[in-house]
Design a protein around this motif. Structure first.
Motif, PDB file in Angstrom:
ATOM      1  N   HIS A 211     -10.267  12.422   0.801  1.00  0.00           N
ATOM      2  CA  HIS A 211      -9.484  11.864   0.099  1.00  0.00           C
ATOM      3  C   HIS A 211      -8.261  12.817   0.078  1.00  0.00           C
ATOM      4  N   VAL A 212      -7.032  11.819  -0.497  1.00  0.00           N
ATOM      5  CA  VAL A 212      -5.917  12.360  -0.870  1.00  0.00           C
ATOM      6  C   VAL A 212      -6.164  12.787  -2.338  1.00  0.00           C
ATOM      7  N   VAL A 213      -5.212  13.691  -2.886  1.00  0.00           N
ATOM      8  CA  VAL A 213      -5.267  13.969  -4.380  1.00  0.00           C
ATOM      9  C   VAL A 213      -4.536  13.195  -5.394  1.00  0.00           C
ATOM     10  N   ALA A 214      -3.771  12.231  -4.761  1.00  0.00           N
ATOM     11  CA  ALA A 214      -2.966  11.183  -5.636  1.00  0.00           C
ATOM     12  C   ALA A 214      -2.752   9.940  -4.947  1.00  0.00           C
ATOM     13  N   THR A 215      -2.758   8.879  -5.590  1.00  0.00           N
ATOM     14  CA  THR A 215      -2.679   7.571  -4.862  1.00  0.00           C
ATOM     15  C   THR A 215      -1.286   7.394  -4.195  1.00  0.00           C
ATOM     16  N   GLY A 216      -0.166   8.045  -4.812  1.00  0.00           N
ATOM     17  CA  GLY A 216       1.181   7.897  -4.235  1.00  0.00           C
ATOM     18  C   GLY A 216       1.216   8.584  -2.826  1.00  0.00           C
ATOM     19  N   GLU A 217       0.372   9.566  -2.509  1.00  0.00           N
ATOM     20  CA  GLU A 217       0.213  10.060  -1.137  1.00  0.00           C
ATOM     21  C   GLU A 217      -0.216   8.993   0.011  1.00  0.00           C
ATOM     22  N   ILE A 218      -0.738   8.049  -0.562  1.00  0.00           N
ATOM     23  CA  ILE A 218      -1.212   6.976   0.400  1.00  0.00           C
ATOM     24  C   ILE A 218      -0.072   6.444   1.259  1.00  0.00           C
ATOM     25  N   GLY A 219       0.920   6.212   0.315  1.00  0.00           N
ATOM     26  CA  GLY A 219       2.158   5.337   0.689  1.00  0.00           C
ATOM     27  C   GLY A 219       1.839   3.782   0.787  1.00  0.00           C
ATOM     28  N   PRO A 220       2.995   3.084   1.103  1.00  0.00           N
ATOM     29  CA  PRO A 220       2.793   1.663   1.192  1.00  0.00           C
ATOM     30  C   PRO A 220       1.900   0.998   2.060  1.00  0.00           C
ATOM     31  N   VAL A 221       1.127   0.122   1.751  1.00  0.00           N
ATOM     32  CA  VAL A 221       0.239  -0.704   2.490  1.00  0.00           C
ATOM     33  C   VAL A 221       0.339  -2.006   2.656  1.00  0.00           C
ATOM     34  N   THR A 222      -0.346  -2.547   3.836  1.00  0.00           N
ATOM     35  CA  THR A 222      -0.076  -4.076   4.228  1.00  0.00           C
ATOM     36  C   THR A 222      -1.792  -4.854   4.321  1.00  0.00           C
ATOM     37  N   ILE A 223      -1.846  -5.624   3.581  1.00  0.00           N
ATOM     38  CA  ILE A 223      -3.090  -6.402   3.581  1.00  0.00           C
ATOM     39  C   ILE A 223      -2.991  -7.385   4.824  1.00  0.00           C
ATOM     40  N   VAL A 224      -3.531  -6.980   6.025  1.00  0.00           N
ATOM     41  CA  VAL A 224      -3.061  -7.578   7.577  1.00  0.00           C
ATOM     42  C   VAL A 224      -3.599  -9.138   7.237  1.00  0.00           C
ATOM     43  N   LYS A 225      -4.981  -9.250   7.149  1.00  0.00           N
ATOM     44  CA  LYS A 225      -5.459 -10.632   6.884  1.00  0.00           C
ATOM     45  C   LYS A 225      -6.921 -10.565   5.961  1.00  0.00           C
ATOM     46  N   ILE A 226      -7.323 -11.525   5.775  1.00  0.00           N
ATOM     47  CA  ILE A 226      -8.843 -11.959   5.211  1.00  0.00           C
ATOM     48  C   ILE A 226      -9.251 -13.012   5.701  1.00  0.00           C
ATOM     49  N   GLU A 227     -10.499 -12.636   6.382  1.00  0.00           N
ATOM     50  CA  GLU A 227     -11.202 -13.498   7.114  1.00  0.00           C
ATOM     51  C   GLU A 227     -12.542 -14.003   6.126  1.00  0.00           C
ATOM     52  N   ASN A 228     -12.937 -15.019   6.726  1.00  0.00           N
ATOM     53  CA  ASN A 228     -14.297 -15.471   6.125  1.00  0.00           C
ATOM     54  C   ASN A 228     -15.285 -15.104   7.007  1.00  0.00           C
ATOM     55  N   LYS A 229     -16.286 -14.236   6.587  1.00  0.00           N
ATOM     56  CA  LYS A 229     -17.353 -13.926   7.539  1.00  0.00           C
ATOM     57  C   LYS A 229     -18.563 -14.428   7.213  1.00  0.00           C
ATOM     58  N   GLY A 230     -18.705 -15.559   6.415  1.00  0.00           N
ATOM     59  CA  GLY A 230     -20.103 -16.083   6.132  1.00  0.00           C
ATOM     60  C   GLY A 230     -19.721 -16.872   4.772  1.00  0.00           C
ATOM     61  N   LYS A 231     -20.942 -17.280   4.159  1.00  0.00           N
ATOM     62  CA  LYS A 231     -20.746 -18.299   3.023  1.00  0.00           C
ATOM     63  C   LYS A 231     -19.837 -17.746   1.872  1.00  0.00           C
ATOM     64  N   ARG A 234     -16.143 -11.922   2.659  1.00  0.00           N
ATOM     65  CA  ARG A 234     -14.794 -11.957   2.833  1.00  0.00           C
ATOM     66  C   ARG A 234     -14.516 -10.555   3.496  1.00  0.00           C
ATOM     67  N   ARG A 235     -13.670 -10.755   4.566  1.00  0.00           N
ATOM     68  CA  ARG A 235     -13.336  -9.500   5.038  1.00  0.00           C
ATOM     69  C   ARG A 235     -11.643  -9.176   4.755  1.00  0.00           C
ATOM     70  N   VAL A 236     -11.608  -8.054   4.325  1.00  0.00           N
ATOM     71  CA  VAL A 236     -10.017  -7.450   4.092  1.00  0.00           C
ATOM     72  C   VAL A 236      -9.557  -6.497   4.894  1.00  0.00           C
ATOM     73  N   GLN A 237      -8.832  -6.772   5.506  1.00  0.00           N
ATOM     74  CA  GLN A 237      -8.196  -5.778   6.624  1.00  0.00           C
ATOM     75  C   GLN A 237      -6.679  -4.990   5.948  1.00  0.00           C
ATOM     76  N   LEU A 238      -6.652  -3.922   5.987  1.00  0.00           N
ATOM     77  CA  LEU A 238      -5.633  -3.205   5.425  1.00  0.00           C
ATOM     78  C   LEU A 238      -5.201  -2.236   6.516  1.00  0.00           C
ATOM     79  N   ALA A 239      -3.652  -2.059   6.547  1.00  0.00           N
ATOM     80  CA  ALA A 239      -2.868  -1.101   7.242  1.00  0.00           C
ATOM     81  C   ALA A 239      -1.975  -0.334   6.644  1.00  0.00           C
ATOM     82  N   LEU A 240      -1.615   0.937   7.107  1.00  0.00           N
ATOM     83  CA  LEU A 240      -0.526   1.694   6.592  1.00  0.00           C
ATOM     84  C   LEU A 240       0.697   1.239   7.080  1.00  0.00           C
ATOM     85  N   ARG A 241       1.514   1.283   6.333  1.00  0.00           N
ATOM     86  CA  ARG A 241       3.028   0.796   7.009  1.00  0.00           C
ATOM     87  C   ARG A 241       3.770   1.833   7.722  1.00  0.00           C
ATOM     88  N   ASP A 242       3.489   3.161   7.639  1.00  0.00           N
ATOM     89  CA  ASP A 242       4.085   4.175   8.523  1.00  0.00           C
ATOM     90  C   ASP A 242       3.373   4.243   9.609  1.00  0.00           C
TER      91      ASP A 242
END
Length: 242
Positions: A211-231, A234-242
Motif C-alpha cells: 500500500h501507499v503511505v498516505a491516501t493523497g498518493e492514490i490520486g483521484p479515482v472514478t467509480i466506473v460502475k456498480i453491478e448487481n451480481k445476486g440478490k 453488488r460489485r463496485v468497479q474502480l479506476a484511477l484517473r491517470d
C-alpha cells in the motif's frame, strides 16, 4: 526467505542469491517481488546476473502443503535462460505496475470504509479494480460513493501497517470485512492495514498486500460502475484517473 516488500514496498532493486531455478519458478534467498494473494496480482520484473538475465512474468506462493515457511516462486518466461544456482542476481520489479497496485489496493480499503456490508470478493488491477459487497439495500449510489472516496483521498490520511496477535483478532471478529478470504493465522501475529490516525481510524482490517503511505498518493479515482451480481451482491468497479 526474507520478504523485502514487507520491509519497504517502495524498494525497486535489490541483490539476492539463487537457491533453485526451474521454469516452474526461481527461488531466491530474499525477494522484492510480491506473490499473488489477497486479490493483488504477483509482481513482474527482471533478474540479471553476470552474463545473463531473465524476465519474471509472474510471482506466486509455493504450495504451502509441501513447503516450510513462506516461499516465493519467481516465474520466468518459458523461453528464458535460467540463472545458475548459487549465482548472485540483481532483482528489479516493474515499479510502475507495482505502484499502481499499491494505489489501487489502498483505494479499495477506502471503498470498504464508504460502502456498508461484508466483502464477498475482490481483485486489484493496474487499470481497474473491484470489490463485491453483501449489502441489504437494492442499490448503491455511484456518485455519492465516488465523492466520498475522493474526499478521503484528498484529505491525505496516513496509511500504516500494524500487527496484532491471533488471539486479539479472534476477540475482534468485526475487523474481518471479507467473507471470501480468511486472514492468515497460526504464526502468532496478523498484519493489519490502518488508514487514519489511532484516534480517528477510517479503515482497519487484516491485509498482507502492498500500500501507499498516505491516501493523497492514490490520486483521484472514478467509480466506473456498480453491478448487481445476486440478490444482495453488488460489485463496485474502480479506476484511477491517470
Amino acid at each position: 526467505m526474507t520478504l523485502l516488500f514487507r520491509e519497504d514496498p517502495y524498494q525497486v532493486e535489490a541483490d539476492a542469491v539463487v537457491l533453485a531455478a526451474g521454469h516452474d519458478g526461481i527461488r531466491l534467498d530474499r525477494t522484492l517481488f510480491y506473490p499473488s494473494g489477497g486479490g493483488q496480482p504477483g509482481d513482474t520484473g527482471i533478474l540479471t546476473w553476470e552474463g545473463g538475465s531473465t524476465p519474471i512474468i509472474d510471482t506466486r506462493k509455493a504450495d504451502p502443503l509441501v513447503e516450510h515457511g513462506e516461499q516465493v516462486l519467481h516465474i520466468p518466461d518459458s523461453a528464458a535462460v535460467l540463472p545458475p544456482v548459487g549465482a548472485r542476481v540483481m532483482q528489479k520489479i516493474d515499479w510502475a505496475r507495482r505502484h499502481r497496485h499499491m494505489r489501487m489496493h489502498t483505494a479499495l480499503h477506502l471503498v470498504c470504509a464508504v460502502v456498508p456490508g461484508a466483502v464477498t470478493g475482490g481483485q486489484v488491477g493496474a487499470d481497474r479494480s473491484r470489490l463485491d459487497f453483501d449489502v441489504p439495500s437494492a442499490s448503491l449510489d455511484k456518485e455519492e460513493i465516488e465523492t466520498a472516496l475522493n474526499e478521503l483521498i484528498a484529505a491525505d490520511h496516513p496509511v500504516r501497517e500494524r500487527t496484532i496477535t491471533d488471539a486479539d483478532l479472534e476477540a475482534m471478529p468485526e475487523l474481518v470485512r471479507t467473507m471470501s478470504v480468511k486472514p492468515p493465522m497460526g504464526s502468532g501475529s496478523v498484519r493489519l492495514l490502518q488508514i487514519g490516525t489511532d484516534d480517528a481510524i477510517i479503515d482497519l482490517q487484516p491485509c498482507g498486500g502492498t500500500h501507499v503511505v498516505a491516501t493523497g498518493e492514490i490520486g483521484p479515482v472514478t467509480i466506473v460502475k456498480i453491478e448487481n451480481k445476486g440478490k444482495q451482491n453488488r460489485r463496485v468497479q474502480l479506476a484511477l484517473r491517470d
